[in-house]
Design an enzyme around this catalytic site. Structure first.
Site, PDB file in Angstrom:
ATOM      1  N   SER A  67       0.833  -1.194   0.000  1.00 52.13           N
ATOM      2  CA  SER A  67       0.000   0.000   0.000  1.00 52.13           C
ATOM      3  C   SER A  67       0.875   1.255   0.000  1.00 52.13           C
ATOM      4  O   SER A  67       1.661   1.451  -0.925  1.00 52.13           O
ATOM      5  CB  SER A  67      -0.961  -0.055   1.190  1.00 52.13           C
ATOM      6  OG  SER A  67      -2.021   0.858   1.031  1.00 52.13           O
ATOM      7  N   HIS A 120      -8.144  -5.312  -0.406  1.00 49.09           N
ATOM      8  CA  HIS A 120      -6.931  -4.611  -0.011  1.00 49.09           C
ATOM      9  C   HIS A 120      -6.468  -5.111   1.359  1.00 49.09           C
ATOM     10  O   HIS A 120      -7.282  -5.429   2.223  1.00 49.09           O
ATOM     11  CB  HIS A 120      -7.214  -3.107   0.062  1.00 49.09           C
ATOM     12  CG  HIS A 120      -6.004  -2.279   0.328  1.00 49.09           C
ATOM     13  ND1 HIS A 120      -5.060  -2.018  -0.636  1.00 49.09           N
ATOM     14  CD2 HIS A 120      -5.571  -1.659   1.458  1.00 49.09           C
ATOM     15  CE1 HIS A 120      -4.107  -1.271  -0.118  1.00 49.09           C
ATOM     16  NE2 HIS A 120      -4.387  -1.039   1.156  1.00 49.09           N
ATOM     17  N   ASP A 130      -9.972  -4.392  -4.856  1.00 47.36           N
ATOM     18  CA  ASP A 130      -9.219  -3.341  -4.178  1.00 47.36           C
ATOM     19  C   ASP A 130      -9.301  -2.058  -4.999  1.00 47.36           C
ATOM     20  O   ASP A 130      -9.030  -2.077  -6.204  1.00 47.36           O
ATOM     21  CB  ASP A 130      -7.759  -3.786  -4.043  1.00 47.36           C
ATOM     22  CG  ASP A 130      -6.872  -2.790  -3.324  1.00 47.36           C
ATOM     23  OD1 ASP A 130      -7.343  -1.697  -2.959  1.00 47.36           O
ATOM     24  OD2 ASP A 130      -5.680  -3.110  -3.118  1.00 47.36           O
TER      25      ASP A 130
END
Length: 334
Positions: free
Chosen positions: A173, A303, A273
């Site tokens: 991320s 995610h 995601d």
């Protein structure tokens, strides 16, 4: 407008649907505290979520775990070294791990299961870094910490049983964003050479409108863990008054030219995601520029799934990543 359920909107697997139900219940319980206490409660909630779904019984423990202090600038940053068992005692390849959390949340404990399992499975020594978080420390503080830690590994890796000539970066991320930027800086000669980079659902473009990426529009409305508004929140915390820098290559690498000699990449995405499409676009851009980039998508999950060890798909992808790292690093000399 009627809100659809994940079952109606996207192909989540059974375990991911169950996790989301539990997560939504947790979020409802925590919302009053988060609204009252702000960032401190948001960080505590994120840590609670990662702890709840870690699945510690499924962690693969490395042979040795050591807490370290890495000199950075005027101070030190906490770090944790995960050292795998190597039969002949030879130096292990090294990787710097950069956690996610929108540059504002997360830390070493929340990612302990993921980082430790990757080290044990890949036979790579992994250093997880506690870089400075926003909004207390805005761009480029966290990035500078990451650059400093990578340089420290290159200079001092032998002292912790590693081989500094076999060096990689891993991040998820916002940490995937930092890892991608480190790889660019390496290719530009501003950071040590890398054998490879592993980018796990990375943020690659925080300058473009959400509508640029269909996955943000389809999966970012609140039903699939990460919401698109959280990307804006992360950007604003990270940049503060310098939001005009969002298109800078050190912030949105998708918008930048691909430098020559960029390290090989493995890019991991989740099918449901909001960040999926920008990560795939980055993979496509690297491939078009001649970079050795591979993409793996866990189609039926969300995610952050790799941190949720309770999920079978997380366990499967951890092993894919470990295999990639082992193959790229075993005999690599950048």
């Amino acid at each position: 407008m009627t809100r659809t359920t994940p079952e109606e909107q996207g192909p989540l697997d059974r375990q991911s649907r169950a996790l989301l139900r539990d997560y939504d219940a947790m979020r409802s319980e925590w919302t009053p505290r988060i609204e009252a206490e702000g960032m401190a409660a948001s960080r505590a909630f994120a840590d609670a979520v990662f702890d709840r779904f870690r699945g510690p019984d499924r962690d693969i423990a490395p042979a040795k775990v050591v807490d370290l202090a890495v000199p950075c600038g005027d101070g030190e940053r906490s770090a944790r070294l995960y050292r795998p068992a190597i039969a002949d005692g030879a130096p292990a390849p090294l990787a710097l791990f950069l956690h996610g959390g929108g540059w504002s949340l997360g830390g070493i404990p929340a990612y302990d299961g993921l980082a430790g399992s990757l080290a044990a499975l890949s036979k790579i020594a992994i250093l997880s870094l506690d870089y400075r978080l926003s909004p207390e420390h805005r761009f480029p503080d966290g990035l500078n910490d990451a650059l400093c830690a990578l340089d420290w590994l290159h200079r001092h890796g032998a002292s912790i049983g590693g081989d500094p000539d076999r060096l990689a970066v891993i991040g998820d991320s916002a940490g995937g964003n930092l890892a991608a930027v480190l790889a660019r800086e390496s290719a530009l000669g501003h950071a040590p050479p890398l054998a490879c980079q592993v980018l796990i659902y990375p943020m690659t473009d925080i300058a473009s409108a959400h509508a640029t990426f269909p996955s943000r529009m389809r999966f970012g409305q609140g039903d699939y863990f990460l919401v698109s508004e959280a990307i804006e929140f992360a950007r604003d915390n990270y940049l503060g008054e310098n939001v005009g820098l969002a298109g800078d290559p050190r912030i949105s690498p998708l918008l930048a030219p691909v430098p020559a000699n960029l390290a090989p990449a493995m890019i991991v995405t989740a099918g449901c995601d909001p960040l999926r499409d920008e990560a795939i676009a980055y993979h496509d851009k690297l491939r078009a520029a001649g970079v050795d980039s591979v993409h793996h998508c866990a189609e039926e999950t969300i995610h952050a799934f790799l941190s949720f060890g309770v999920l079978d798909t997380a366990q499967d992808m951890r092993r894919r990543i470990a295999d990639y790292l082992h193959r790229k690093m075993e005999f690599a000399k950048p």
